[in-house]
Design a protein around this motif. Structure first.
Motif, PDB file in Angstrom:
ATOM      1  N   ALA A 150      37.468  40.603  48.489  1.00 48.49           N
ATOM      2  CA  ALA A 150      38.111  41.899  48.736  1.00 48.49           C
ATOM      3  C   ALA A 150      39.602  41.752  49.014  1.00 48.49           C
ATOM      4  O   ALA A 150      40.379  42.688  48.767  1.00 48.49           O
ATOM      5  CB  ALA A 150      37.434  42.600  49.917  1.00 48.49           C
ATOM      6  N   GLY A 151      40.013  40.600  49.503  1.00 45.68           N
ATOM      7  CA  GLY A 151      41.411  40.391  49.827  1.00 45.68           C
ATOM      8  C   GLY A 151      42.235  39.782  48.709  1.00 45.68           C
ATOM      9  O   GLY A 151      43.449  39.592  48.873  1.00 45.68           O
ATOM     10  N   LEU A 152      41.604  39.492  47.584  1.00 41.93           N
ATOM     11  CA  LEU A 152      42.335  38.888  46.465  1.00 41.93           C
ATOM     12  C   LEU A 152      43.140  39.923  45.684  1.00 41.93           C
ATOM     13  O   LEU A 152      42.837  41.119  45.712  1.00 41.93           O
ATOM     14  CB  LEU A 152      41.346  38.199  45.517  1.00 41.93           C
ATOM     15  CG  LEU A 152      40.586  37.000  46.069  1.00 41.93           C
ATOM     16  CD1 LEU A 152      39.546  36.532  45.054  1.00 41.93           C
ATOM     17  CD2 LEU A 152      41.534  35.859  46.420  1.00 41.93           C
ATOM     18  N   ALA A 153      44.144  39.429  44.986  1.00 44.42           N
ATOM     19  CA  ALA A 153      44.926  40.316  44.118  1.00 44.42           C
ATOM     20  C   ALA A 153      44.041  40.836  42.988  1.00 44.42           C
ATOM     21  O   ALA A 153      43.316  40.063  42.357  1.00 44.42           O
ATOM     22  CB  ALA A 153      46.125  39.563  43.549  1.00 44.42           C
ATOM     23  N   ASP A 154      44.099  42.125  42.754  1.00 46.79           N
ATOM     24  CA  ASP A 154      43.293  42.754  41.710  1.00 46.79           C
ATOM     25  C   ASP A 154      43.944  42.497  40.349  1.00 46.79           C
ATOM     26  O   ASP A 154      45.079  42.887  40.114  1.00 46.79           O
ATOM     27  CB  ASP A 154      43.212  44.257  41.978  1.00 46.79           C
ATOM     28  CG  ASP A 154      42.252  44.987  41.058  1.00 46.79           C
ATOM     29  OD1 ASP A 154      41.777  44.375  40.077  1.00 46.79           O
ATOM     30  OD2 ASP A 154      41.975  46.170  41.319  1.00 46.79           O
ATOM     31  N   PRO A 155      43.219  41.835  39.427  1.00 48.74           N
ATOM     32  CA  PRO A 155      43.832  41.562  38.119  1.00 48.74           C
ATOM     33  C   PRO A 155      43.885  42.785  37.207  1.00 48.74           C
ATOM     34  O   PRO A 155      44.651  42.797  36.235  1.00 48.74           O
ATOM     35  CB  PRO A 155      42.916  40.499  37.528  1.00 48.74           C
ATOM     36  CG  PRO A 155      41.577  40.772  38.142  1.00 48.74           C
ATOM     37  CD  PRO A 155      41.867  41.262  39.541  1.00 48.74           C
TER      38      PRO A 155
ATOM     39  N   PHE B 288      39.575  26.409  45.308  1.00 43.75           N
ATOM     40  CA  PHE B 288      40.724  26.648  44.437  1.00 43.75           C
ATOM     41  C   PHE B 288      41.513  27.895  44.858  1.00 43.75           C
ATOM     42  O   PHE B 288      42.459  28.286  44.185  1.00 43.75           O
ATOM     43  CB  PHE B 288      40.256  26.816  42.983  1.00 43.75           C
ATOM     44  CG  PHE B 288      40.019  25.516  42.259  1.00 43.75           C
ATOM     45  CD1 PHE B 288      39.444  24.429  42.900  1.00 43.75           C
ATOM     46  CD2 PHE B 288      40.349  25.376  40.926  1.00 43.75           C
ATOM     47  CE1 PHE B 288      39.206  23.235  42.235  1.00 43.75           C
ATOM     48  CE2 PHE B 288      40.126  24.183  40.242  1.00 43.75           C
ATOM     49  CZ  PHE B 288      39.557  23.111  40.901  1.00 43.75           C
ATOM     50  N   GLY B 289      41.091  28.523  45.954  1.00 44.04           N
ATOM     51  CA  GLY B 289      41.772  29.722  46.423  1.00 44.04           C
ATOM     52  C   GLY B 289      41.405  30.972  45.651  1.00 44.04           C
ATOM     53  O   GLY B 289      42.129  31.970  45.688  1.00 44.04           O
ATOM     54  N   LEU B 290      40.256  30.922  44.956  1.00 47.78           N
ATOM     55  CA  LEU B 290      39.830  32.062  44.139  1.00 47.78           C
ATOM     56  C   LEU B 290      38.860  32.977  44.874  1.00 47.78           C
ATOM     57  O   LEU B 290      38.370  33.942  44.317  1.00 47.78           O
ATOM     58  CB  LEU B 290      39.182  31.553  42.843  1.00 47.78           C
ATOM     59  CG  LEU B 290      40.058  30.636  41.992  1.00 47.78           C
ATOM     60  CD1 LEU B 290      39.291  30.120  40.786  1.00 47.78           C
ATOM     61  CD2 LEU B 290      41.330  31.349  41.550  1.00 47.78           C
ATOM     62  N   GLY B 291      38.565  32.653  46.126  1.00 47.40           N
ATOM     63  CA  GLY B 291      37.667  33.477  46.931  1.00 47.40           C
ATOM     64  C   GLY B 291      36.220  33.105  46.725  1.00 47.40           C
ATOM     65  O   GLY B 291      35.477  32.870  47.666  1.00 47.40           O
ATOM     66  N   ALA B 292      35.797  33.070  45.512  1.00 48.42           N
ATOM     67  CA  ALA B 292      34.433  32.691  45.129  1.00 48.42           C
ATOM     68  C   ALA B 292      34.471  32.420  43.637  1.00 48.42           C
ATOM     69  O   ALA B 292      35.520  32.518  43.001  1.00 48.42           O
ATOM     70  CB  ALA B 292      33.440  33.807  45.469  1.00 48.42           C
ATOM     71  N   GLU B 293      33.333  32.070  43.087  1.00 45.85           N
ATOM     72  CA  GLU B 293      33.280  31.845  41.640  1.00 45.85           C
ATOM     73  C   GLU B 293      31.956  32.359  41.111  1.00 45.85           C
ATOM     74  O   GLU B 293      30.963  32.434  41.847  1.00 45.85           O
ATOM     75  CB  GLU B 293      33.394  30.357  41.313  1.00 45.85           C
ATOM     76  CG  GLU B 293      32.181  29.567  41.773  1.00 45.85           C
ATOM     77  CD  GLU B 293      32.271  28.090  41.482  1.00 45.85           C
ATOM     78  OE1 GLU B 293      31.233  27.513  41.130  1.00 45.85           O
ATOM     79  OE2 GLU B 293      33.359  27.530  41.638  1.00 45.85           O
ATOM     80  N   ILE B 294      31.963  32.705  39.839  1.00 45.39           N
ATOM     81  CA  ILE B 294      30.714  33.099  39.196  1.00 45.39           C
ATOM     82  C   ILE B 294      30.101  31.905  38.479  1.00 45.39           C
ATOM     83  O   ILE B 294      28.976  31.951  38.004  1.00 45.39           O
ATOM     84  CB  ILE B 294      30.976  34.273  38.228  1.00 45.39           C
ATOM     85  CG1 ILE B 294      29.721  35.119  38.063  1.00 45.39           C
ATOM     86  CG2 ILE B 294      31.529  33.784  36.901  1.00 45.39           C
ATOM     87  CD1 ILE B 294      29.974  36.452  37.444  1.00 45.39           C
ATOM     88  N   GLY B 295      30.860  30.801  38.424  1.00 48.15           N
ATOM     89  CA  GLY B 295      30.397  29.579  37.792  1.00 48.15           C
ATOM     90  C   GLY B 295      31.582  28.748  37.343  1.00 48.15           C
ATOM     91  O   GLY B 295      32.736  29.186  37.423  1.00 48.15           O
ATOM     92  N   ILE B 296      31.299  27.520  36.923  1.00 43.99           N
ATOM     93  CA  ILE B 296      32.325  26.643  36.356  1.00 43.99           C
ATOM     94  C   ILE B 296      32.123  26.643  34.841  1.00 43.99           C
ATOM     95  O   ILE B 296      31.128  26.124  34.341  1.00 43.99           O
ATOM     96  CB  ILE B 296      32.204  25.201  36.878  1.00 43.99           C
ATOM     97  CG1 ILE B 296      32.226  25.170  38.409  1.00 43.99           C
ATOM     98  CG2 ILE B 296      33.299  24.331  36.284  1.00 43.99           C
ATOM     99  CD1 ILE B 296      33.560  25.401  39.032  1.00 43.99           C
ATOM    100  N   ALA B 297      33.050  27.242  34.121  1.00 40.39           N
ATOM    101  CA  ALA B 297      32.930  27.315  32.667  1.00 40.39           C
ATOM    102  C   ALA B 297      33.388  26.002  32.053  1.00 40.39           C
ATOM    103  O   ALA B 297      34.495  25.529  32.334  1.00 40.39           O
ATOM    104  CB  ALA B 297      33.756  28.475  32.116  1.00 40.39           C
ATOM    105  N   THR B 298      32.545  25.414  31.215  1.00 38.67           N
ATOM    106  CA  THR B 298      32.850  24.117  30.614  1.00 38.67           C
ATOM    107  C   THR B 298      33.209  24.223  29.141  1.00 38.67           C
ATOM    108  O   THR B 298      33.444  23.204  28.491  1.00 38.67           O
ATOM    109  CB  THR B 298      31.646  23.169  30.786  1.00 38.67           C
ATOM    110  OG1 THR B 298      30.470  23.814  30.288  1.00 38.67           O
ATOM    111  CG2 THR B 298      31.446  22.814  32.245  1.00 38.67           C
ATOM    112  N   GLY B 299      33.243  25.433  28.593  1.00 39.22           N
ATOM    113  CA  GLY B 299      33.659  25.626  27.212  1.00 39.22           C
ATOM    114  C   GLY B 299      35.169  25.665  27.104  1.00 39.22           C
ATOM    115  O   GLY B 299      35.898  25.373  28.053  1.00 39.22           O
TER     116      GLY B 299
END
Length: 420
Positions: free
Chosen positions: A93-98, A381-392
């Motif tokens: 909620a505190g991250l910059a909105d892209p 990484f300072g991203l707040g959370a992640e939905i996964g690590i993309a390897t493509g």
């Protein structure tokens, strides 16, 4: 009506509701999304007793079914992990909105002004196993990036996921967002996965987060674009110029801090010219790690077991580590290219030129110098959370957070121009 048709119809209803929610979320102000997510975090804390009780049911069932220790660790919640989950939602909620960010702007000689602007993807389907925290992380990230989410968790975490989802939705609705902003598929029927993969036109992106068999099925069957999260077959390479104390500390942490996470090191590569590998190996053994290696490695310590060809391609997610001696950095790079999963690989060295060579040549989503592979995490990484690590290699790579859940559109502003 057959069960298959019934499941497809159910997913279609989820998709239709999600589409309407996504249309609202796409234009919801940043402050409104953030406020609703903070209410969702508060609701998770309020329901802590209910969520932990639900998780205890899942743990008991998983233990009875013989689920591995690594998978149990992924599944298990405790007060500290639950608080971290709620704090993670608040962090998002505190991250910059892209959404609405201008990526670039240019003016053509004819006076047309072109801008590329970030916009939400739309409806995102997340298929995941074991980790109930993904319910909160994925839901929060999707909403903050202006998307609606359809979640399908594993059967082993069904009670935990239901309790977390119920709390989140209560908070989101209290904040004025649509109830269908984050939906959880309630059934454990595997047919629901197939129906999601075939939901072209209703789901815009599928994100699989689980083992090889899940990801392989998604990639084979999906008629919807897929953002792949493959296994974490990660390497730590100890170069001849590595500081011994640093190398021992990093390697032990990279393997054993949490063995069940995708950032754990699974293969240790040591330069043959490294002065004394024994302290690293004894540090791992003393900490309870099983080591496997070829005859050359086994000669270093009698407790090291024999490795077979499959070990170099195995994501153990357990206190087991393959060890191999290599002829310098290029041999290490070649081994990683042959056996790695393009997730996370690290070098430990005091030689900057060698480090930069490794960082440039290793083709992984995350490449590290003098750091534990366990830092492969969106929060770190300072991203707040992640939905996964993309390897493509397309769309997003590495920890996928808010920016990775957006696309862009071109906006063209004119003053009456026509094309000759």
């Amino acid at each position: 009506m057959t069960a298959e048709h019934s499941t497809a119809d159910t997913i279609a209803r989820y998709g239709a509701d999600a589409l309407m929610a996504a249309q609202r979320l796409a234009t919801t102000p940043t402050a409104s999304k953030a406020a609703a997510l903070r209410l969702a975090a508060a609701a998770i804390r309020e329901d802590a007793t209910l969520i932990l009780a639900a998780n205890a049911r899942d743990i008991a069932a998983a233990q009875a079914s013989g689920l591995s220790g690594a998978m149990l660790d992924r599944l298990r919640l405790d007060p500290a992990r639950l608080e971290a989950m709620a704090a993670g939602v608040e962090a998002v909620a505190g991250l910059a909105d892209p959404v609405g960010e201008i990526i670039d702007r240019r003016e053509r000689p004819n006076g047309l002004v072109l801008t590329r602007v970030r916009v939400p993807i739309g409806v995102i389907g997340i298929i995941y196993e074991s980790r109930p925290n993904v319910t909160a992380d994925a839901g929060a990230l999707a909403v903050m990036a202006g998307n609606a989410a359809i979640l399908r968790g594993g059967s082993e975490a069904i009670h935990s996921n239901r309790a977390i989802h119920a709390a989140m939705v209560r908070g989101l609705v209290a904040g004025g967002l649509p109830e269908a902003a984050v939906q959880l598929i309630q059934t454990t029927d595997r047919a629901a996965v197939g129906a999601m993969l075939a939901a072209e036109g209703l789901i815009d992106l599928i994100v699989p987060r689980g083992g090889k068999s899940l990801v392989a099925r998604v990639q084979a069957e999906a008629r919807v674009p897929v953002l792949a999260h493959l296994d974490g077959l990660n390497h730590s390479y100890v170069d001849r110029a590595a500081d011994p104390a640093m190398a021992r500390e990093i390697v032990v942490n990279a393997k054993l801090r949490r063995t069940g996470v995708c950032g754990a090191t699974e293969t240790l590569l040591i330069d043959r010219a490294y002065a004394d590998p024994l302290p690293i190996l004894t540090g791992l053994l003393d900490a309870g790690c099983e080591l496997r290696g070829d005859a050359e490695v086994r000669a270093l310590h009698p407790a090291i077991l024999e490795a077979n060809d499959d070990d170099w391609d195995t994501e153990y997610l357990d206190a087991i580590l393959s060890v191999k001696l290599v002829d310098g950095v290029d041999d290490a790079i070649a081994h990683i290219a042959a056996h790695g999963s393009h997730h996370t690989d690290a070098i430990v060295t005091s030689d900057e030129a060698t480090a930069e060579h490794f960082l440039a040549r290793v083709d992984s989503a995350i490449v590290m110098w003098n750091a534990s592979t366990q830092f492969a995490d969106g929060g770190e990484f300072g991203l707040g959370a992640e939905i996964g690590i993309a390897t493509g290699r397309l769309h997003a790579r590495g920890p996928v957070a808010l920016e990775g859940l957006t696309t862009y559109k071109w906006i063209v502003r004119g003053t009456g121009q026509t094309r000759p």
